[in-house]
Scaffold this active site. Structure first.
Site, short mmCIF file in Angstrom:
data_model
loop_
_atom_site.label_atom_id
_atom_site.label_comp_id
_atom_site.label_asym_id
_atom_site.label_seq_id
_atom_site.Cartn_x
_atom_site.Cartn_y
_atom_site.Cartn_z
CG LEU A 141 -1.93 -1.18 1.23
CD1 LEU A 141 -2.88 -1.05 2.41
CD2 LEU A 141 -2.74 -1.31 -0.07
CB CYS A 168 11.93 -6.00 -29.33
SG CYS A 168 13.17 -7.30 -29.19
CB CYS A 194 9.76 -3.58 -4.53
SG CYS A 194 9.55 -2.73 -6.11
CB CYS A 228 17.09 -8.85 -32.10
SG CYS A 228 15.81 -9.18 -30.85
CB CYS A 275 26.69 7.91 -11.66
SG CYS A 275 25.61 6.81 -10.75
ZN LIG Z 1 14.64 -7.24 -30.87
#
Ligand SMILES: [Zn+2]
Length: 374
Positions: free
Chosen positions: A70, A170, A186, A243, A332
């Site tokens: 929540l 893709c 998470c 790909c 970074c």
């Molecule tokens: Zn692809």
């Protein structure tokens, strides 16, 4: 798909926009959108698409609402605890907009059912938090010719990408090695609650643009959002001829259930270095190549000696500056952008890239307080 007088009132603010108007709203009414994952991303995406008048909205999730959801999954309130997400979500969306049809799919997405589930939809939004699902959704969309808006979140950072059949790369073109470090878990990594709110809302925006045909979508562009530094970065990327799913000679002809990935989602090919470990490496006679991927003003404020400066947005075009066997250490401010840099390096066959965990802030905190990090 003509609008009733009632619907004209409901969608008045869309009808006033000349770019959408009656024709666009009718397209929304005719649209059939599947939201994969009724979590942090799927919540705002589904709420806004329902409010926008997306005529058929599918909600796919096999989990139940837990208390810890929540903090970010705004599709649910406390009364929905323990209920199946697909069913509780359908109730909420139907209450928001009774004019639309909401379909609850309380199932786990698998290679065995993906074709059947996707067959009833024109567009897929992926907000799942499992890497295997992300590839399965991508492959199914490519094979079925469905556009896909894919988002992922990790701690304070998110990314967004849109696939349009025949019009651009893709998800596998971007991340062929199954690396996406931003497929956050998470539960383990934690996530800022509002972060999926931003990314899921952007997903809904892309969906509405794809449906109505307005604007420019994120086709061929990976958008990266860093909430801590409040920055959006964009990586342009092209379709790959090799790909395995959308390339010239594809090897994937059917959706497959992928192998489970490391639980934190960070690919095994990316090394994770703490500030202390990097400090130790830098004391050796042969020092690693340091690559700082922050923006110019950040770099100029303070950086490590001999660090090569390539802002993340320029990295795809400048990867050739990094020798394939350099085992570079990317850094970074806080470790998010540099993780993306590692993933790009993996994709470019640069061996053994490392990410400075916690970034230069961690370095300044534990090794050298005189380093100015903005
Ligand atoms: Zn692809």
């Amino acid at each position: 798909m003509a609008l009733s007088p009632h619907e004209r009132s409901r969608y008045q603010r869309h009808l006033t926009l000349s770019e959408i108007g009656l024709a666009g709203q009718e397209r929304l009414k005719a649209a059939r959108v599947l939201v994969v994952g009724a979590g942090g991303l799927g919540s705002p995406a589904a709420l806004y698409l329902a409010a926008a008048g997306c005529g058929t909205l599918g909600l796919l999730d096999c989990d139940r609402v837990e208390l810890s959801n929540l903090q970010r999954q705004v599709l649910f309130d406390t009364t929905a605890l323990t209920l199946p997400k697909a069913l509780a979500g359908r109730e909420r969306l139907s209450a928001l907009n009774p004019e639309i049809r909401v379909i609850a799919h309380e199932v786990e997405l698998k290679a065995a059912n993906v074709r059947e589930l996707f067959a009833g939809y024109d567009l897929v939004l992926d907000g799942s938090d499992r890497l295997a699902t992300r590839y399965l959704v991508n492959d199914a969309c490519v094979l079925l010719g469905l556009p896909l808006v894919s988002a992922a979140i990790h701690r304070f950072e998110g990314q967004l990408f849109t696939y349009r059949p025949g019009a651009g790369p893709c998800y596998r073109c971007l991340f062929p090695e199954a690396p996406d470090g931003l497929v956050g878990n998470c539960a383990q990594a934690g996530v800022l609650g509002v972060l999926p709110g931003v990314l899921g809302t952007l997903q809904a925006t892309e969906a509405i643009k794809l449906i109505t045909g307005v604007g420019a979508t994120l086709t061929g562009r990976l958008l990266i959002y860093d909430a801590l530094e409040m920055r959006f970065a964009e990586l342009r990327t092209a379709r790959r001829a090799d790909c395995p799913v959308c390339g010239a000679t594809p090897t994937i002809h059917e959706p497959k259930d992928a192998q489970p990935m490391p639980s934190d989602g960070v690919p095994e090919k990316v090394r994770r270095l703490s500030a202390a470990e990097l400090d130790e490496l830098l004391r050796r006679p042969v020092k690693p190549l340091l690559v700082d991927v922050r923006e110019v003003d950040e770099f100029e404020a303070g950086h490590l000696p001999d660090a090569l400066h390539i802002p993340l947005g320029e990295l795809p075009a400048r990867l050739a500056e990094i020798p394939k066997d350099a085992a570079p250490v990317f850094m970074c401010r806080s470790g998010g952008r540099s993780l993306n840099a590692c993933l790009l390096a993996v994709r470019a066959n640069i061996a053994s890239p490392a990410n400075l965990e916690g970034g230069l802030r961690a370095w300044a905190a534990s090794i050298d307080p005189s380093l100015k990090v903005i």
